[in-house]
Write an enzyme that holds these catalytic residues in place. Structure first.
Site, PDB file in Angstrom:
ATOM      1  N   GLY A  79       0.828  -1.219   0.000  1.00  0.00           N
ATOM      2  CA  GLY A  79       0.000   0.000   0.000  1.00  0.00           C
ATOM      3  C   GLY A  79       0.856   1.261   0.000  1.00  0.00           C
ATOM      4  N   GLY A  80       0.199   2.404   0.127  1.00  0.00           N
ATOM      5  CA  GLY A  80       0.883   3.703   0.028  1.00  0.00           C
ATOM      6  C   GLY A  80       1.977   3.874   1.067  1.00  0.00           C
ATOM      7  N   ALA A 156      -1.333  -2.979   7.605  1.00  0.00           N
ATOM      8  CA  ALA A 156      -2.519  -3.243   6.775  1.00  0.00           C
ATOM      9  C   ALA A 156      -3.705  -2.447   7.322  1.00  0.00           C
ATOM     10  CB  ALA A 156      -2.838  -4.733   6.777  1.00  0.00           C
ATOM     11  N   ILE A 158      -7.705  -0.345   6.125  1.00  0.00           N
ATOM     12  CA  ILE A 158      -8.677   0.163   5.151  1.00  0.00           C
ATOM     13  C   ILE A 158      -9.564   1.207   5.834  1.00  0.00           C
ATOM     14  CG2 ILE A 158      -8.772  -1.972   3.775  1.00  0.00           C
ATOM     15  CD1 ILE A 158     -11.446  -2.624   5.270  1.00  0.00           C
ATOM     16  N   GLN A 217     -15.691   8.436  11.278  1.00  0.00           N
ATOM     17  CA  GLN A 217     -14.736   7.317  11.381  1.00  0.00           C
ATOM     18  C   GLN A 217     -14.864   6.548  12.702  1.00  0.00           C
ATOM     19  OE1 GLN A 217     -10.681   8.778  10.338  1.00  0.00           O
ATOM     20  NE2 GLN A 217     -10.979   7.421   8.584  1.00  0.00           N
ATOM     21  N   TYR A 220     -12.992   3.238  12.089  1.00  0.00           N
ATOM     22  CA  TYR A 220     -11.538   3.389  11.908  1.00  0.00           C
ATOM     23  C   TYR A 220     -10.871   3.895  13.197  1.00  0.00           C
ATOM     24  CZ  TYR A 220      -7.238   4.880   9.448  1.00  0.00           C
ATOM     25  OH  TYR A 220      -5.940   5.053   9.021  1.00  0.00           O
ATOM     26  N   PRO A 250       0.402   8.196  12.103  1.00  0.00           N
ATOM     27  CA  PRO A 250       0.452   9.192  11.025  1.00  0.00           C
ATOM     28  C   PRO A 250      -0.759  10.118  11.087  1.00  0.00           C
ATOM     29  CG  PRO A 250       0.684   6.943  10.168  1.00  0.00           C
ATOM     30  CD  PRO A 250       0.212   6.838  11.586  1.00  0.00           C
ATOM     31  N   GLY A 251      -0.532  11.326  10.601  1.00  0.00           N
ATOM     32  CA  GLY A 251      -1.660  12.232  10.361  1.00  0.00           C
ATOM     33  C   GLY A 251      -2.183  11.936   8.962  1.00  0.00           C
ATOM     34  N   TYR A 252      -2.563  12.981   8.245  1.00  0.00           N
ATOM     35  CA  TYR A 252      -3.062  12.795   6.871  1.00  0.00           C
ATOM     36  C   TYR A 252      -1.862  12.754   5.917  1.00  0.00           C
ATOM     37  CZ  TYR A 252      -7.865  13.254   8.396  1.00  0.00           C
ATOM     38  OH  TYR A 252      -9.075  13.017   8.992  1.00  0.00           O
TER      39      TYR A 252
END
Ligand code: CAA
Length: 313
Positions: A79-80, A156, A158, A217, A220, A250-252
């Site tokens: 992923g990113g 991992a 989503i 969220q 999440y 992490p932030g955005y």
């Protein structure tokens, strides 16, 4: 005259001898440098303080113990953020293994090929981290091949954003299974191997939204906050065993996950970030690499926030 000639000849001979010596020293240095580079590629000077080392006397052995290439597993490595972590840990001399789910097989193969073309040595294995049996099988395979792992990065994740009043049960379950149950499934599958080896670095990729909450969220944020509780509890259990357990929050970050947020909403979020920009994936990988390093032996049960000042709680 004859004496002058003899002296001239002797001076020339000495100069020649000096040149020969210089050349030899230069060649030796070049050989030594390249041998060191090859050696360092395979071995890292490792200051690991093992689980049994309890006093400051272990400091005397810091920087002497040599440990072979480390094995690092990154769930969601394709992923990113995962990709940046894989690249960084590979550059730091780790053997890097990423998981992928069966539906992403083609993507995973292309990813491996692309990274290898760029000079990174990476392996990919199919494993559904939301499924305990799948993780158990994966761990057995890896431990059969490499005996144990040294670094585990649970990356991992989503999103299935929506306000709770509209949230389907399916979207609650999907996020909790993939983002939180996965951390139990995979960590449980590798923890005994790490304990046997007396060494480990477990890094859970949580989120600023697990720390502060976020509109839309509940699923999440619950999963990411759960990772923090898991991290602190496991850190206590592992504190005397040479295994550290930490979170990076992490932030955005500039990844497809964040870029999927509606443009006007994302603009509003960026305006709330004191640094007024998204994080770069490499900035998250830097924090992971720091915690993954054997020198970070005294840091456990904590969260490193990489959020541009969005949350300082
Ligand atoms: N606080 C309070 N109220 C808010 C709000 C906020 N942050 N955001 C929206 N609202 C209000 C709106 O003003 C609106 O009110 P009215 O009905 O009175 O006009 C109402 O809530 C509906 O707003 P939306 O149009 O946004 O609602 P929606 O149901 O269409 O969309 C959503 C909901 C999909 C969750 C959308 O708001 C959204 O995408 N939010 C961003 C969520 C987010 O930050 N996701 C992060 C993804 S990346 C990630 O998670 C990685 C990481 O680790 C950071």
């Amino acid at each position: 005259m004859i004496i002058d000639k003899i002296i001239d000849n002797q001076v020339t001979a000495v100069k020649h001898w000096q040149d020969t010596c210089d050349n030899f020293i230069h060649s030796f240095n070049t050989f030594f440098d390249s041998s060191s580079a090859i050696f360092n590629n395979y071995y890292k000077l490792d200051p690991v303080i093992s689980g049994t080392a309890k006093s400051s006397t272990s400091q005397s052995s810091r920087h002497h113990k040599q440990i072979k290439l480390k094995t690092a597993i990154i769930t969601g490595g394709i992923g990113g953020i995962g990709t940046a972590i894989c690249k960084r840990l590979s550059s730091d001399g780790n053997r890097v293994i990423s998981t992928y789910i069966s539906s992403e097989k083609t993507k995973a193969m292309a990813w491996k090929k692309e990274l290898e073309q760029d000079g990174y040595d990476v392996e990919v294995y199919e494993c559904d981290v939301s499924d305990y049996q799948s993780c158990q099988k994966f761990a057995a395979l890896i431990e059969d091949k490499y005996d144990h792992i040294d670094v585990l990065v649970n990356a991992a994740g989503i999103t299935r954003d929506s306000q709770l009043k509209k949230m389907d049960k399916e979207n609650w379950d999907a996020v909790l299974d993939t983002n939180l149950d996965s951390v139990f499934n995979i960590t449980r599958s590798f923890i005994n191997g790490m304990l046997k080896n007396g060494y480990g670095r477990i890094i859970n990729i949580s989120s600023v939204n697990g720390q502060k909450g976020q509109f839309g969220q509940t699923n999440y944020s619950t999963a990411k906050a759960g990772m923090i509780g898991f991290t602190r509890s496991l850190a206590l259990e592992m504190a005397e065993k040479g295994i550290t357990v930490n979170c990076v929050c992490p932030g955005y970050v500039g990844t497809p996950m964040v870029e999927a947020i509606r443009e006007d909403i994302l603009d509003g979020i960026v305006q709330q970030i004191p640094m007024k920009r998204l994080a770069k994936v490499e900035e998250i990988a830097d924090a992971v690499a720091f915690l993954a390093d054997s020198n970070s032996a005294y840091i456990t049960g904590t969260e490193i926030a990489v959020n541009g000042g969005l949350w300082m709680g």
